[in-house]
Design an enzyme around this catalytic site. Sequence first.
Site, PDB file in Angstrom:
ATOM      1  CG  HIS A   1      -1.821   3.849   3.491  1.00 29.22           C
ATOM      2  ND1 HIS A   1      -3.160   3.573   3.715  1.00 29.22           N
ATOM      3  CD2 HIS A   1      -1.219   2.637   3.305  1.00 29.22           C
ATOM      4  CE1 HIS A   1      -3.351   2.263   3.653  1.00 29.22           C
ATOM      5  NE2 HIS A   1      -2.187   1.679   3.424  1.00 29.22           N
TER       6      HIS A   1
ATOM      7  CB  SER B   1      -0.941   0.002   1.209  1.00 29.76           C
ATOM      8  OG  SER B   1      -1.735  -1.155   1.231  1.00 29.76           O
TER       9      SER B   1
END
Length: 289
Positions: free
Chosen positions: A232, A186
């Site tokens: 992230h 991610s």
Amino acid sequence: MNPQPPASTCFRHPDRPTGLACTRCGRSACPECLRPASVGQHCVECVRQGQADVRPVRTVAGAPASQRPAPYLTYALIALNVVVFAITASQAHSVAANQRSTLFYDWVLAPPAVADGQWVRVLGSGFLHYGPVHLLVNMFALYILGRDCEMVLGRLRFAAVYLASLLGGSAAVMWLAQDSATAGASGAIYGLFGAMTVILLRLRQSPTQMLVLIVINLIISVSLPGISLWGHLGGLAAGTLAAAGILFLPQWLTTKSPQGARTTGWVAVGGVIVVSVLLIVAAAASLSA
């Protein structure tokens, strides 16, 4: 009676008389040494010179442009993630609980373990996934984003941006989520979100849809438990900066030569990677102190 002038010979084959000549340079040449041209015929040396004078078509990032190059690196990254998942599922004897495997235990990003010298976790964690849904969601995003980013940036620059994003996510986790066990692509994929936004800006296209996607994904990261928000954000920041260094920094520095622009872009990406590595090392040092 006047003697006839000697017959012309090919400039490359002096033993071959010829009545033909290059319409560009005027030199006599035999049929073997001539090539059809839009007007007349050109000798092989003029053809070669003409090809050298034609500047290759490149993308805004300086990568060679072709009809639609296959995104082989994107496919390779997807394949590598799938292979690693298959190994963890095999070791754990479970697809849904693959995090019980030895490889997952050895590679998951646990900052205290990195501080103990297990540096493989910094990169290895980016190829681990918690279950098949996690894998499928990330691989779908990588497939969609990776193809276009790789086409515009070129394979090597795309690889560098992906690496910078992965390291940026790991650096953020090392500093801001030290009690977590983080895994997944991610962080690197969020870096591609940022890179794609920069690409759209460089192409003078609206980045609105991409920005909306980023906001939605960040809201999901905050709302759902167990998702690494800092990983992230770190990947997003690193990927955005790396892509901006490739696509905008040469303009800001008014670098006019193509080679100078490419060098500037590589230096910018290298700088993002080096800073991320230094942050990881500094975080590990603070944890082990």
